[in-house]
Motif scaffolding. Structure first.
Motif, PDB file in Angstrom:
ATOM      1  N   UNK A 139      47.823  41.786  56.641  1.00  0.00           N
ATOM      2  CA  UNK A 139      46.537  42.481  56.577  1.00  0.00           C
ATOM      3  C   UNK A 139      45.729  42.085  55.337  1.00  0.00           C
ATOM      4  N   UNK A 140      46.391  41.874  54.219  1.00  0.00           N
ATOM      5  CA  UNK A 140      45.644  41.494  53.016  1.00  0.00           C
ATOM      6  C   UNK A 140      45.097  40.075  53.157  1.00  0.00           C
ATOM      7  N   UNK A 141      45.852  39.195  53.806  1.00  0.00           N
ATOM      8  CA  UNK A 141      45.351  37.840  54.054  1.00  0.00           C
ATOM      9  C   UNK A 141      44.109  37.883  54.942  1.00  0.00           C
ATOM     10  N   UNK A 142      44.113  38.768  55.926  1.00  0.00           N
ATOM     11  CA  UNK A 142      42.934  38.941  56.776  1.00  0.00           C
ATOM     12  C   UNK A 142      41.753  39.429  55.947  1.00  0.00           C
ATOM     13  N   UNK A 143      42.021  40.342  55.007  1.00  0.00           N
ATOM     14  CA  UNK A 143      40.961  40.851  54.140  1.00  0.00           C
ATOM     15  C   UNK A 143      40.338  39.725  53.328  1.00  0.00           C
ATOM     16  N   UNK A 144      41.174  38.829  52.798  1.00  0.00           N
ATOM     17  CA  UNK A 144      40.670  37.726  51.983  1.00  0.00           C
ATOM     18  C   UNK A 144      39.871  36.745  52.835  1.00  0.00           C
ATOM     19  N   UNK A 145      40.271  36.542  54.085  1.00  0.00           N
ATOM     20  CA  UNK A 145      39.487  35.683  54.978  1.00  0.00           C
ATOM     21  C   UNK A 145      38.073  36.232  55.166  1.00  0.00           C
ATOM     22  N   UNK A 146      37.964  37.564  55.191  1.00  0.00           N
ATOM     23  CA  UNK A 146      36.671  38.204  55.392  1.00  0.00           C
ATOM     24  C   UNK A 146      35.874  38.329  54.102  1.00  0.00           C
ATOM     25  N   UNK A 147      36.551  38.461  52.981  1.00  0.00           N
ATOM     26  CA  UNK A 147      35.869  38.621  51.692  1.00  0.00           C
ATOM     27  C   UNK A 147      36.624  37.834  50.617  1.00  0.00           C
ATOM     28  N   UNK A 148      36.445  36.523  50.615  1.00  0.00           N
ATOM     29  CA  UNK A 148      37.210  35.647  49.717  1.00  0.00           C
ATOM     30  C   UNK A 148      36.927  35.877  48.239  1.00  0.00           C
ATOM     31  N   UNK A 149      35.855  36.606  47.921  1.00  0.00           N
ATOM     32  CA  UNK A 149      35.506  36.816  46.516  1.00  0.00           C
ATOM     33  C   UNK A 149      35.954  38.182  46.001  1.00  0.00           C
ATOM     34  N   UNK A 150      36.858  38.832  46.719  1.00  0.00           N
ATOM     35  CA  UNK A 150      37.354  40.140  46.291  1.00  0.00           C
ATOM     36  C   UNK A 150      38.512  39.984  45.310  1.00  0.00           C
ATOM     37  N   UNK A 151      38.295  40.373  44.082  1.00  0.00           N
ATOM     38  CA  UNK A 151      39.344  40.324  43.066  1.00  0.00           C
ATOM     39  C   UNK A 151      40.499  41.250  43.444  1.00  0.00           C
ATOM     40  N   UNK A 152      40.175  42.442  43.932  1.00  0.00           N
ATOM     41  CA  UNK A 152      41.214  43.414  44.266  1.00  0.00           C
ATOM     42  C   UNK A 152      42.112  42.904  45.387  1.00  0.00           C
TER      43      UNK A 152
ATOM     44  N   UNK B 188      41.773  37.294  38.497  1.00  0.00           N
ATOM     45  CA  UNK B 188      41.198  37.311  37.150  1.00  0.00           C
ATOM     46  C   UNK B 188      39.934  36.457  37.103  1.00  0.00           C
ATOM     47  N   UNK B 189      39.978  35.311  37.748  1.00  0.00           N
ATOM     48  CA  UNK B 189      38.819  34.412  37.786  1.00  0.00           C
ATOM     49  C   UNK B 189      37.617  35.092  38.432  1.00  0.00           C
ATOM     50  N   UNK B 190      37.864  35.863  39.483  1.00  0.00           N
ATOM     51  CA  UNK B 190      36.783  36.516  40.210  1.00  0.00           C
ATOM     52  C   UNK B 190      36.208  37.712  39.466  1.00  0.00           C
ATOM     53  N   UNK B 191      37.022  38.372  38.644  1.00  0.00           N
ATOM     54  CA  UNK B 191      36.548  39.527  37.871  1.00  0.00           C
ATOM     55  C   UNK B 191      37.264  39.568  36.530  1.00  0.00           C
ATOM     56  N   UNK B 192      36.656  38.936  35.541  1.00  0.00           N
ATOM     57  CA  UNK B 192      37.285  38.834  34.228  1.00  0.00           C
ATOM     58  C   UNK B 192      37.294  40.159  33.480  1.00  0.00           C
ATOM     59  N   UNK B 193      36.567  41.155  33.991  1.00  0.00           N
ATOM     60  CA  UNK B 193      36.534  42.453  33.321  1.00  0.00           C
ATOM     61  C   UNK B 193      37.657  43.376  33.798  1.00  0.00           C
ATOM     62  N   UNK B 194      38.346  42.984  34.871  1.00  0.00           N
ATOM     63  CA  UNK B 194      39.379  43.850  35.439  1.00  0.00           C
ATOM     64  C   UNK B 194      40.698  43.704  34.677  1.00  0.00           C
ATOM     65  N   UNK B 195      41.224  44.808  34.241  1.00  0.00           N
ATOM     66  CA  UNK B 195      42.487  44.819  33.500  1.00  0.00           C
ATOM     67  C   UNK B 195      43.686  44.695  34.451  1.00  0.00           C
ATOM     68  N   UNK B 196      43.532  45.196  35.677  1.00  0.00           N
ATOM     69  CA  UNK B 196      44.660  45.292  36.599  1.00  0.00           C
ATOM     70  C   UNK B 196      45.358  43.954  36.854  1.00  0.00           C
TER      71      UNK B 196
END
Length: 280
Positions: free
Chosen positions: A210-223, A249-257
């Motif tokens: 399911x997460x791979x499907x999510x990335x296919x739909x929104x490849x720029x999602x850091x989460x 990290x590359x997609x959202x350098x402000x995210x600590x997670x």
């Protein structure tokens, strides 16, 4: 609702019609062309500075552009012009939540419900706010109210699933996420949420699907990349785990997670002052 125009009318008599500029802005907004949308919406306001709807739409455009303070100002202007404009309060609540003003976000969202109690989005947004404040039972009640108003409200089911997950109602959360996906199968966040649930339940293979499907739909999602990184770690694939955490990290350098997760993966202590150490 006003008619959407996809072309500029030839007659010069339309040149000062602010509604047409708003309609053009709406077309560009739906196409994801934020810069053009902002240009036409500002032109509409220039022609008619007393339109609450125009300021509200400009607020939406600015929100999408990440200009939260400007979006807040635009929506407050909309409310000044039309104090009973429920949607302006709803959108202002969304912005205030992003700005960290959670109490005021709750206040203006409740105001939208006071004005019109039959808007699904207002109840769903209130549910999300109450969840963030830790009031899970009240949040669940608001989320259920949202889907009572609109049984085809995909976002409402997704928000309900998030709350049910926190309440450890895992089967109900799964059903809510699946309903959200059924209603809106092109929304990546819903797949990501379901994948994260499977990961929490110790089912990494299902989570990966399911997460791979999510990335296919929104490849720029850091989460989503962060969640896939953790899932690959659970599957024992440390190389792909690191790859996805670095992408997050590359997609959202402000995210600590993802920084923390990459640090854990590398078995080193996180150094927030010198994050480049994570890339040695």
């Amino acid at each position: 609702p006003t008619k959407f125009w996809s072309y500029w009318p030839a007659s010069p008599s339309y040149a000062n019609n602010f509604i047409l500029y708003t309609n053009l802005a709406t077309v560009y907004l739906k196409q994801g062309r934020q810069s053009e949308a902002e240009i036409y919406q500002r032109k509409s306001i220039e022609l008619n500075p007393d339109s609450a709807e125009s300021y509200a739409q400009l607020g939406t455009i600015l929100l999408n552009n990440g200009s939260l303070k400007d979006a807040e100002s635009s929506l407050r202007k909309s409310i000044d012009l039309k104090p009973d404009y429920a949607m302006a309060y709803i959108n202002l609540g969304t912005i205030l939540l992003k700005l960290g003003s959670i109490d005021e976000a709750e206040q203006v969202t409740r105001k939208s419900i006071e004005i019109d109690s039959n808007i699904d989005l207002s109840h769903s947004n209130l549910a999300a706010i109450l969840k963030d404040k830790g009031h899970l039972k009240l949040a669940e009640k608001s989320a259920i109210r949202a889907i009572e108003i609109n049984s085809n409200f995909a976002l409402g089911y997704s928000n309900l699933g998030n709350i049910q997950k926190d309440l450890c109602k895992y089967n109900k959360a799964k059903e809510s996420y699946e309903r959200a996906i059924y209603l809106d199968p092109k929304k990546g966040d819903y797949y990501s949420n379901l994948g994260a649930l499977f990961r929490d339940l110790g089912q990494p293979a299902e989570a990966k699907k399911y997460i791979s499907k999510a990335i296919n739909l929104m490849p720029y999602s850091s989460l989503a990349h962060n969640n896939l990184g953790l899932t690959m770690r659970d599957l024992g694939n440390l190389k792909d785990a690191e790859k996805n955490l670095r992408k997050a990290i590359e997609l959202d350098e402000t995210s600590i997670l993802p920084l923390c997760n990459l640090s854990d993966l590398k078995g080193s202590k996180l150094d927030l002052i010198s994050r480049d150490k994570l890339f040695d």
